[in-house]
Write an enzyme that holds these catalytic residues in place. Structure first.
Site, PDB file in Angstrom:
ATOM      1  N   ASN A   1     -22.975 -24.354 -12.969  1.00 56.92           N
ATOM      2  CA  ASN A   1     -22.188 -23.364 -13.708  1.00 56.92           C
ATOM      3  C   ASN A   1     -20.714 -23.516 -13.359  1.00 56.92           C
ATOM      4  O   ASN A   1     -20.374 -23.680 -12.194  1.00 56.92           O
ATOM      5  CB  ASN A   1     -22.701 -21.933 -13.456  1.00 56.92           C
ATOM      6  CG  ASN A   1     -22.467 -21.468 -12.041  1.00 56.92           C
ATOM      7  OD1 ASN A   1     -22.632 -22.239 -11.104  1.00 56.92           O
ATOM      8  ND2 ASN A   1     -22.091 -20.236 -11.876  1.00 56.92           N
TER       9      ASN A   1
ATOM     10  N   GLU B   1     -21.538 -21.510  -0.281  1.00 60.19           N
ATOM     11  CA  GLU B   1     -21.308 -20.388  -1.200  1.00 60.19           C
ATOM     12  C   GLU B   1     -22.539 -20.310  -2.090  1.00 60.19           C
ATOM     13  O   GLU B   1     -22.773 -21.200  -2.909  1.00 60.19           O
ATOM     14  CB  GLU B   1     -20.034 -20.636  -2.008  1.00 60.19           C
ATOM     15  CG  GLU B   1     -18.810 -20.661  -1.111  1.00 60.19           C
ATOM     16  CD  GLU B   1     -17.525 -20.979  -1.857  1.00 60.19           C
ATOM     17  OE1 GLU B   1     -17.564 -21.254  -3.056  1.00 60.19           O
ATOM     18  OE2 GLU B   1     -16.470 -20.939  -1.197  1.00 60.19           O
TER      19      GLU B   1
ATOM     20  N   CYS C   1     -22.636 -16.251 -10.351  1.00 56.29           N
ATOM     21  CA  CYS C   1     -23.100 -15.815  -9.025  1.00 56.29           C
ATOM     22  C   CYS C   1     -22.539 -14.441  -8.656  1.00 56.29           C
ATOM     23  O   CYS C   1     -23.181 -13.671  -7.951  1.00 56.29           O
ATOM     24  CB  CYS C   1     -22.705 -16.833  -7.979  1.00 56.29           C
ATOM     25  SG  CYS C   1     -20.932 -17.186  -7.985  1.00 56.29           S
TER      26      CYS C   1
ATOM     27  N   GLU D   1     -13.999 -19.576   2.059  1.00 56.83           N
ATOM     28  CA  GLU D   1     -12.994 -20.479   1.526  1.00 56.83           C
ATOM     29  C   GLU D   1     -11.920 -19.625   0.869  1.00 56.83           C
ATOM     30  O   GLU D   1     -11.967 -18.410   0.916  1.00 56.83           O
ATOM     31  CB  GLU D   1     -13.637 -21.487   0.570  1.00 56.83           C
ATOM     32  CG  GLU D   1     -14.638 -22.381   1.307  1.00 56.83           C
ATOM     33  CD  GLU D   1     -14.925 -23.699   0.619  1.00 56.83           C
ATOM     34  OE1 GLU D   1     -13.999 -24.337   0.115  1.00 56.83           O
ATOM     35  OE2 GLU D   1     -16.112 -24.083   0.593  1.00 56.83           O
TER      36      GLU D   1
HETATM   37  P1  NAD Z   1     -28.796 -25.937  -6.605  1.00 54.19           P
HETATM   38  O1  NAD Z   1     -28.809 -25.494  -5.205  1.00 54.19           O
HETATM   39  O2  NAD Z   1     -30.076 -26.274  -7.261  1.00 54.19           O
HETATM   40  O3  NAD Z   1     -27.885 -27.254  -6.772  1.00 54.19           O
HETATM   41  C1  NAD Z   1     -26.545 -27.272  -6.364  1.00 54.19           C
HETATM   42  C2  NAD Z   1     -26.127 -28.700  -6.082  1.00 54.19           C
HETATM   43  O4  NAD Z   1     -26.866 -29.191  -4.971  1.00 54.19           O
HETATM   44  C3  NAD Z   1     -26.392 -29.676  -7.221  1.00 54.19           C
HETATM   45  O5  NAD Z   1     -25.326 -30.587  -7.306  1.00 54.19           O
HETATM   46  C4  NAD Z   1     -27.657 -30.371  -6.772  1.00 54.19           C
HETATM   47  O6  NAD Z   1     -27.799 -31.655  -7.334  1.00 54.19           O
HETATM   48  C5  NAD Z   1     -27.429 -30.451  -5.286  1.00 54.19           C
HETATM   49  N1  NAD Z   1     -28.637 -30.628  -4.479  1.00 54.19           N
HETATM   50  C6  NAD Z   1     -29.904 -30.217  -4.753  1.00 54.19           C
HETATM   51  N2  NAD Z   1     -30.731 -30.553  -3.735  1.00 54.19           N
HETATM   52  C7  NAD Z   1     -29.973 -31.190  -2.807  1.00 54.19           C
HETATM   53  C8  NAD Z   1     -30.252 -31.762  -1.529  1.00 54.19           C
HETATM   54  N3  NAD Z   1     -31.485 -31.749  -1.013  1.00 54.19           N
HETATM   55  N4  NAD Z   1     -29.229 -32.300  -0.836  1.00 54.19           N
HETATM   56  C9  NAD Z   1     -27.982 -32.303  -1.336  1.00 54.19           C
HETATM   57  N5  NAD Z   1     -27.658 -31.793  -2.554  1.00 54.19           N
HETATM   58  C10 NAD Z   1     -28.650 -31.235  -3.274  1.00 54.19           C
HETATM   59  O7  NAD Z   1     -28.003 -24.827  -7.415  1.00 54.19           O
HETATM   60  P2  NAD Z   1     -27.764 -24.744  -8.983  1.00 54.19           P
HETATM   61  O8  NAD Z   1     -29.043 -24.374  -9.649  1.00 54.19           O
HETATM   62  O9  NAD Z   1     -27.027 -25.961  -9.431  1.00 54.19           O
HETATM   63  O10 NAD Z   1     -26.739 -23.538  -9.063  1.00 54.19           O
HETATM   64  C11 NAD Z   1     -27.112 -22.216  -9.167  1.00 54.19           C
HETATM   65  C12 NAD Z   1     -26.956 -21.520  -7.842  1.00 54.19           C
HETATM   66  O11 NAD Z   1     -25.603 -21.647  -7.389  1.00 54.19           O
HETATM   67  C13 NAD Z   1     -27.185 -20.022  -7.951  1.00 54.19           C
HETATM   68  O12 NAD Z   1     -27.898 -19.584  -6.829  1.00 54.19           O
HETATM   69  C14 NAD Z   1     -25.784 -19.441  -7.947  1.00 54.19           C
HETATM   70  O13 NAD Z   1     -25.689 -18.105  -7.544  1.00 54.19           O
HETATM   71  C15 NAD Z   1     -25.108 -20.367  -7.001  1.00 54.19           C
HETATM   72  N6  NAD Z   1     -23.652 -20.302  -7.164  1.00 54.19           N
HETATM   73  C16 NAD Z   1     -22.921 -19.732  -6.157  1.00 54.19           C
HETATM   74  C17 NAD Z   1     -21.547 -19.626  -6.289  1.00 54.19           C
HETATM   75  C18 NAD Z   1     -20.711 -19.028  -5.201  1.00 54.19           C
HETATM   76  O14 NAD Z   1     -19.495 -19.203  -5.231  1.00 54.19           O
HETATM   77  N7  NAD Z   1     -21.279 -18.324  -4.246  1.00 54.19           N
HETATM   78  C19 NAD Z   1     -20.914 -20.114  -7.431  1.00 54.19           C
HETATM   79  C20 NAD Z   1     -21.702 -20.673  -8.433  1.00 54.19           C
HETATM   80  C21 NAD Z   1     -23.079 -20.777  -8.277  1.00 54.19           C
END
Ligand code: NAD
Length: 494
Positions: free
Chosen positions: A163, A261, A294, A471
């Site tokens: 996102n 995050e 998020c 951050e």
């Molecule tokens: P996700 O954790 O599935 O993936 C995030 C990233 O991690 C992707 O690039 C993915 O390819 C990578 N990844 C997955 N497994 C990995 C591993 N084993 N090792 C290293 N990298 C790996 O999250 P998502 O579905 O892409 O995003 C949605 C989540 O992100 C929601 O929980 C949302 O709340 C959170 N989010 C948080 C913030 C914040 O600022 N706190 C902002 C945006 C989204």
């Protein structure tokens, strides 16, 4: 001349996008690819994107490692000059970036053009200036001159979610680069394209080869290999708590500081003494971006005595939402990112029904786009109890819960009753109450009578399972630096 040149390319909305990695200043292709489809029309294959592996991660970290000494030696002022050029290029190419990001992750194009992408440019400018203008802490004690200096830390992995991929990536890459670190960025596989354009813009801005690298691919493959690389000195992650646990293990193994995050389940607390209409309007706005935010206040907690009035207003604002194509100005609710994600959201709602929760509005997939359409109706659920899964778990879709509270203590109890603590929204007309709530609610950010307004120098992060570390502003620059205590015995040097 267009900066969008080199490597294997596809046309996405009239913009030429590389499907390759960007490593050591060059486009590098993998033998295997993964499919990237558009949420606006799932039958449209946007690109076959290079599917990185352990070798890709190794190459990228090597490039970042080799480029680090010269980038660090350039100094904050030299880096700032290049980063300002990059910010200018981002601003110049906002229409192209918006067209690609809209097709790739379906965020509203107008919002991308007017707000979100410009934030990306501002991130580069703000951090470049902050790092350049840093004032060292200097003091004298016990006969020594003491200084705290920031040293660049080294190669940094940045892993981002699907996102707002461009903005969220710049949010991390900008302070890392400004601090003098080199970066390997791994964007999410569901929306990889705008970060590929960021690599082109960095190249055109004169970011030296190897200072900024982008690897594409699946998280469990190239992402996992990347975070385990012992040459990394920082890992900065935004995504889900589940993935953070894996990355935390890698960071612990190599003793590398990491920030996480993570998800949110923000309370949206409405006191009877507030401007109820403003609160109801903002609450209905939590469906924006199909709830894939998020920071959204997804748990509506409303003082019991204004329940009916609030709900009437909320429904009338929610009725004004228009589900549609994210490229059209009238659309307010875009499709969700991926069929798997729609299925996940639908699963939450179905289980809520089975659990005895009451669906106050929505609760179904939208017929828009036919069987393959990715729109979900804005949904409001009144849970049977606070233990309901829809109250306790992040859904990350257009699904809000509705609960009432009796008094301030009850509001605080409910607000703090999940494992998350990313953000909270409070509506009240009372300053003392605003002050009490701001302190009592467990969250990294508490917005009072507003939402999503943020100064770039403010700390950002979460409590509980919403994250580790902060951050933003100097907090980010401290994270991406090795803070050094530098002492000289006074009178011994001239
Ligand atoms: P996700 O954790 O599935 O993936 C995030 C990233 O991690 C992707 O690039 C993915 O390819 C990578 N990844 C997955 N497994 C990995 C591993 N084993 N090792 C290293 N990298 C790996 O999250 P998502 O579905 O892409 O995003 C949605 C989540 O992100 C929601 O929980 C949302 O709340 C959170 N989010 C948080 C913030 C914040 O600022 N706190 C902002 C945006 C989204």
């Amino acid at each position: 001349m267009s900066p969008f040149v080199g490597g294997n390319r596809v046309d996405v909305g009239g913009v030429s996008v590389s499907t390759d990695h960007y490593i050591g200043g060059e486009r590098v292709a993998s033998p295997f690819t993964f499919e990237d489809r558009s949420p606006l029309d799932w039958s449209v294959l946007l690109a076959d994107v290079s599917r990185g592996d352990a070798q890709t991660a190794h190459l990228a970290v090597q490039a970042a490692h080799d480029a680090f000494p010269a980038w660090a030696a350039l100094g904050a002022a030299g880096r700032a000059e290049i980063m300002h050029r990059l910010a200018d290029l981002i601003d110049e190419h906002v229409p192209s970036l918006a067209a690609v990001e809209c097709l790739d992750m379906a965020m509203l194009e107008e919002s991308l053009r007017l707000r979100v992408l410009a934030r990306g440019a501002r991130n580069f400018r703000a951090y470049a200036d902050l790092a350049r203008d840093y004032e060292e802490r200097v003091w004298s004690s016990n006969g020594t001159a003491n200084r705290v200096i920031r040293m660049p830390a080294g190669p940094t992995a940045v892993i981002t979610p699907w996102n707002a991929p461009f903005m969220l990536s710049t949010w991390k890459c900008a302070p890392a680069l400004a601090a003098g670190n080199t970066v390997v960025l791994k964007p999410a596989e569901w929306s990889p394209l705008s970060c590929s354009l960021l690599a082109d813009l960095a190249h055109a801005a004169g970011v030296p080869a190897g200072v900024f690298n982008v690897v594409q691919g699946i998280g469990e493959e190239v992402g996992a290999a990347l975070v385990h690389d012992p040459r990394l000195t920082r890992i900065s992650f935004t995504g889900s708590p589940e993935t953070a646990r894996h990355i935390g293990v890698a960071a612990a193994k190599n003793i590398v500081p990491f920030t996480a995050e993570l998800g949110g389940k923000g309370p949206f607390v409405v006191f009877a003494d507030c401007n109820l209409e403003a609160a109801a309007r903002k609450a209905a706005g939590q469906f924006d971006d199909s709830g894939q935010v998020c920071l959204a206040g997804t748990r509506l907690l409303v003082e019991a005595r204004v329940r009916d009035e609030f709900l009437r207003m909320f429904h009338s604002f929610a009725d004004q939402h228009v589900l549609g194509d994210s490229r059209e100005a009238a659309t307010t609710i875009s499709p969700m990112i991926h069929p798997d994600h729609v299925a996940s959201v639908a699963g939450f709602v179905d289980r809520a029904r089975a659990h005895g929760d009451t669906i106050l509005r929505g609760g179904t997939r939208s017929p828009l786009g036919g069987a393959d359409g990715l729109w979900y109706e804005p949904t409001l659920i009144e849970p049977a109890s606070n233990d309901s899964e829809v109250v306790q778990s992040e859904i990350f879709g257009p699904v809000l819960t509705f609960q009432t509270f009796t008094d301030e203590a009850d509001a605080i109890r409910l607000a703090n009753s999940t494992a998350y603590g990313l953000s909270a929204i409070v509506y009240t007309g009372s300053q003392p109450r605003a002050e009490r709530m701001g302190r009592a609610v467990r969250a990294g950010t508490v917005w009072t009578n507003c939402f999503l307004v943020r100064d770039l120098t403010a700390p950002f992060g979460g409590c509980g399972i919403s994250g580790i570390g902060r951050e933003g502003g100097d907090y980010a620059l401290d994270f991406y630096s090795d803070l050094k205590m530098f002492q000289v015995l006074e009178g011994t040097t001239a």
